[in-house]
Structures are given as C-alpha cells and as structure tokens.
Design a protein around this motif. Structure first.
Motif, PDB file in Angstrom:
ATOM      1  N   THR A  74       0.822  -1.216   0.000  1.00  0.00           N
ATOM      2  CA  THR A  74       0.000   0.000   0.000  1.00  0.00           C
ATOM      3  C   THR A  74       0.859   1.270   0.000  1.00  0.00           C
ATOM      4  OG1 THR A  74      -0.145  -0.343   2.390  1.00  0.00           O
ATOM      5  CG2 THR A  74      -2.071  -0.950   1.103  1.00  0.00           C
ATOM      6  N   LEU A  75       1.920   1.245   0.803  1.00  0.00           N
ATOM      7  CA  LEU A  75       2.742   2.461   0.892  1.00  0.00           C
ATOM      8  C   LEU A  75       3.531   2.694  -0.392  1.00  0.00           C
ATOM      9  CD1 LEU A  75       3.995   2.394   4.585  1.00  0.00           C
ATOM     10  CD2 LEU A  75       2.022   3.565   3.595  1.00  0.00           C
ATOM     11  N   ASP A  76       4.000   1.608  -1.021  1.00  0.00           N
ATOM     12  CA  ASP A  76       4.682   1.762  -2.303  1.00  0.00           C
ATOM     13  C   ASP A  76       3.745   2.403  -3.315  1.00  0.00           C
ATOM     14  OD1 ASP A  76       6.995   0.342  -1.424  1.00  0.00           O
ATOM     15  OD2 ASP A  76       5.918  -1.541  -1.727  1.00  0.00           O
ATOM     16  N   PHE A  77       2.486   1.989  -3.239  1.00  0.00           N
ATOM     17  CA  PHE A  77       1.502   2.498  -4.194  1.00  0.00           C
ATOM     18  C   PHE A  77       1.288   4.004  -4.000  1.00  0.00           C
ATOM     19  CE2 PHE A  77      -2.956   3.381  -5.397  1.00  0.00           C
ATOM     20  CZ  PHE A  77      -2.894   3.032  -6.740  1.00  0.00           C
ATOM     21  N   ILE A  78       1.093   4.395  -2.741  1.00  0.00           N
ATOM     22  CA  ILE A  78       0.887   5.826  -2.467  1.00  0.00           C
ATOM     23  C   ILE A  78       2.134   6.611  -2.882  1.00  0.00           C
ATOM     24  CG2 ILE A  78       0.522   7.558  -0.646  1.00  0.00           C
ATOM     25  CD1 ILE A  78      -1.101   5.387   0.876  1.00  0.00           C
ATOM     26  N   ILE A  86       8.652   6.687   0.695  1.00  0.00           N
ATOM     27  CA  ILE A  86       7.814   5.788   1.495  1.00  0.00           C
ATOM     28  C   ILE A  86       7.450   6.464   2.824  1.00  0.00           C
ATOM     29  CG2 ILE A  86       7.753   3.564   2.714  1.00  0.00           C
ATOM     30  CD1 ILE A  86       7.698   3.146  -0.243  1.00  0.00           C
ATOM     31  N   HIS A  87       8.407   7.137   3.391  1.00  0.00           N
ATOM     32  CA  HIS A  87       8.160   7.821   4.656  1.00  0.00           C
ATOM     33  C   HIS A  87       7.048   8.863   4.486  1.00  0.00           C
ATOM     34  CE1 HIS A  87       8.957  10.646   8.001  1.00  0.00           C
ATOM     35  NE2 HIS A  87       9.248   9.537   8.649  1.00  0.00           N
ATOM     36  N   LYS A  92       1.149  10.426   4.718  1.00  0.00           N
ATOM     37  CA  LYS A  92      -0.103  10.675   3.983  1.00  0.00           C
ATOM     38  C   LYS A  92      -1.177   9.689   4.437  1.00  0.00           C
ATOM     39  CE  LYS A  92       0.766  13.519   0.237  1.00  0.00           C
ATOM     40  NZ  LYS A  92       0.377  14.883   0.618  1.00  0.00           N
ATOM     41  N   ALA A  93      -0.780   8.409   4.552  1.00  0.00           N
ATOM     42  CA  ALA A  93      -1.742   7.375   4.941  1.00  0.00           C
ATOM     43  C   ALA A  93      -2.317   7.669   6.329  1.00  0.00           C
ATOM     44  CB  ALA A  93      -1.079   6.001   4.917  1.00  0.00           C
ATOM     45  N   ILE A  94      -1.453   8.131   7.228  1.00  0.00           N
ATOM     46  CA  ILE A  94      -1.900   8.460   8.581  1.00  0.00           C
ATOM     47  C   ILE A  94      -2.962   9.555   8.515  1.00  0.00           C
ATOM     48  CG2 ILE A  94      -1.169   9.598  10.729  1.00  0.00           C
ATOM     49  CD1 ILE A  94       1.525   8.089  10.402  1.00  0.00           C
ATOM     50  N   GLU A  95      -2.706  10.525   7.666  1.00  0.00           N
ATOM     51  CA  GLU A  95      -3.631  11.641   7.553  1.00  0.00           C
ATOM     52  C   GLU A  95      -4.940  11.225   6.854  1.00  0.00           C
ATOM     53  OE1 GLU A  95      -1.974  15.016   5.428  1.00  0.00           O
ATOM     54  OE2 GLU A  95      -4.033  15.674   5.059  1.00  0.00           O
ATOM     55  N   TRP A  96      -4.828  10.566   5.731  1.00  0.00           N
ATOM     56  CA  TRP A  96      -6.017  10.194   4.955  1.00  0.00           C
ATOM     57  C   TRP A  96      -6.923   9.236   5.697  1.00  0.00           C
ATOM     58  CZ3 TRP A  96      -3.124   8.636  -0.181  1.00  0.00           C
ATOM     59  CH2 TRP A  96      -2.636   9.792  -0.800  1.00  0.00           C
TER      60      TRP A  96
END
Ligand SMILES: [Zn+2]
Length: 342
Positions: A74-78, A86-87, A92-96
């Motif tokens: 998932t993180l590679d995708f974002i 990646i960091h 971003k994932a944490i926020e979204w």
C-alpha cells in the motif's frame, strides 16, 4: 508533520488495504473484483488496459504488468502515485485514514506480527508472472483486532440530536462524527469483540448517502456475523438481569442511555450461528433474554427464528411493539422503564 518522525511502516501497511487506498483516489469503480483479485487500468502510469494492474486482496499487494513493471504494498503504491518517499507516503496514509500512530505502536507490541509478503514483492527485481490468487479469508478466522484507532471523533453533531443521543452516550461508546479520512461525513462506531478489542468501525452516513454509497460502511473483510455489538460490556452486567437483543447500533446505544446496560445488537435482523454461540456461552438455563427487534417484516421474521433457537438454552421473551415500524431507539425513557419493570 507529526511530532515524532518515527513511523511504523509495518503497522500502517497492516492497517490499510489496497482497496481503501484505491477508493481514496476515487478509482474503485474502475476496478473489477474477481475472487481474491482486483484488476483495472494502472493508475500510476495512467494506462487504459483494464487487466494490466492487479491487486491481491488477501496479500494486500499490487502489480502493474505493463509500463511500470513494478509492484508493492500500500505504501509503495501511495509513494508512486504521489511521487514521494515511502516515509512521506506513510505520513499521507496516517492523515487520509485517520490512523493513530501511537495506538498502532502500542498494539504492535501485543500483536503477533503477520508475515507480509509485500516488501519482498516490492523488492523483487524481475517482474512477477502473476499474483497468485489464494482463497479469501478462511471462514473460521476471527476478526482481527484493529491496529489503529480513529481519533478526533466529534461527539457533537446535529445528527446525534436527531437520534436523541447524548454526549455522554457517545463518549461511552467511543462513537463520533468523522470529518476526514475513509469515514468522512459518517458517524464512526467502534465494534468490540467479546474481549473488548476493537475489531472494526461501522460508519453510518449522517444524511441520505450519495448514490452507490452504503448507509453503513464496514471494513472490507470484516465479518459482522462473528460479533455482537456491545457484548463485551453486556456480559459484565449482573446475571439476574435480562439480556436484551436488538438489531441496530442506535437501538443499543439508546437503551444504554436509558440505563438498560445489558443490551447487544445483532447488526441486522437475523442471528448467526456464531452470535448464537456467544449468547449461549454467556447465559444459562436461568438467564432471561428479551428479543426486541424492529416491528417490521424483517424483524418479525427474525425474532421468531431467534426465539426458537435461544429457547433451547435460556428463558426467552419476545417483545412485540404495539405500533408498526416501531424500533427500540424510538422508545422513550419512560417506555423503557415500564418495559423492564412491568
Ligand atoms: Zn503501471
């Protein structure tokens, strides 16, 4: 930027699914689901071939067989979509998705880590022939406790007034209005398993949901038939009190608000074998159970079946409302008092 620069990539990858990420980009309707895989045009190189980009749902990884010739988690995708590290993708994932990194870190200590094949897939230098499809989750698998908590839920919203729920009740259930992330514009209600661990959030849209959007949103793969909403607390109530079974979250929260704390919700109008087993485990032949489903066709059909099944091991009363379409959350405090102390 969060206070700490430490980001637990593993926990974040475990907390979100590829499906959620694709949905976040508003692309889910361009994808086709077939068994364990999702396929569609590659959103990274903006391809048009509907089979070039594939996601393995159970492994939570993706692959582009066309121009990108690349795959990952998932993180590679974002990171690829946003063209960031990646960091930065993790932040971003944490926020979204409204993830709570601290709760995730705390949970990670207790959880047995799930082996993840995603990093290997990402690192593989030669393109993988295909994502091996494996059957969706085994039917005997319990719902896994969540690795994150939705924080910043708002306990004040006009919708709570409409449903007659007080601030305190929302605090008691940890429910609240969500302003961003995957539950945006929904009331998020945590569902605990019998051990008190949060296994899902149900998201109730506050108004008329947009076309195609469900009234209730539950996480992909979550099996509500394995849980009884509020069972973790109901079983701590005195044994001589009746256990009330209702259909919905709001019925349950409303009865709780009126002081009736030994209440569970089926999250529907039928009782699954796993739910029956949960009730059986926490009752005996002296236990009293009141089945109080909605006064509509589904509720009437459901309660007959439930009463017959529960009567084999406890003392069952079926509550019949005197008005059609009545449901427990429409009862007044007075109604509930007289009902429980006839
Ligand atoms: Zn591609």
């Amino acid at each position: 930027m969060p206070k700490s620069s430490f980001v637990d990539f593993k926990a974040i990858k475990a907390a979100i699914t590829m499906e959620q990420v694709i949905e976040h980009y508003g692309l889910l309707d361009r994808f086709k689901k077939s068994g364990d895989s999702l396929s569609g045009p590659c959103p990274i190189h903006k391809g048009s071939n509907p089979t070039q980009f594939r996601v393995s749902i159970s492994k939570n990884i993706w692959n582009c067989f066309s121009e990108c010739k690349h795959g990952g988690n998932t993180l590679d995708f974002i990171a690829r979509m946003e063209n960031i590290s990646i960091h930065a993708a993790a932040l971003k994932a944490i926020e979204w998705f409204n993830l709570d990194p601290e709760a995730m870190a705390a949970n990670a200590d207790q959880e047995v880590e799930q082996p993840s094949e995603a990093p290997k897939a990402a690192a593989a230098s030669q393109p993988k022939p295909a994502i091996k499809s494996s059957p969706p989750q085994d039917n005997g698998t319990p719902n896994k406790p969540l690795q994150f908590r939705l924080d910043k839920l708002v306990h004040e919203h006009p919708y709570f007034g409409v449903r007659g729920l007080t601030f305190q009740t929302l605090v008691d259930f940890g429910a609240g209005y969500c302003t961003k992330g995957m539950m945006a514009e929904r009331i998020a209600i945590p569902i605990h398993n019998v051990d008190g661990k949060v296994v899902a959030y149900a998201g109730r849209y506050t108004g008329q949901p947009p076309e195609d959007a469900p009234k209730y949103k539950l996480p992909q793969g979550f099996r509500k038939s394995l849980e009884l909403f509020n069972i973790d607390r109901a079983i701590k109530e005195p044994a001589d009190k009746p256990l009330i079974i209702v259909e919905g979250f709001f019925d349950c929260m409303k009865l709780h608000q009126y002081g009736c704390r030994k209440v569970v919700a089926l999250m529907g109008s039928t009782m699954s074998p796993a739910q029956e087993e949960l009730i059986r485990k926490h009752t005996n032949s002296h236990s009293q159970v009141i089945v109080m489903l909605d006064e509509d066709e589904a509720g009437q059909a459901g309660r007959e079946d439930i009463a017959v099944r529960l009567a084999k091991f406890c003392f069952v009363t079926v509550h019949v409302f005197d008005r059609p379409d009545m449901q427990p959350d429409q009862l007044s405090a007075e109604d509930v008092r007289s009902l429980l102390n006839p």
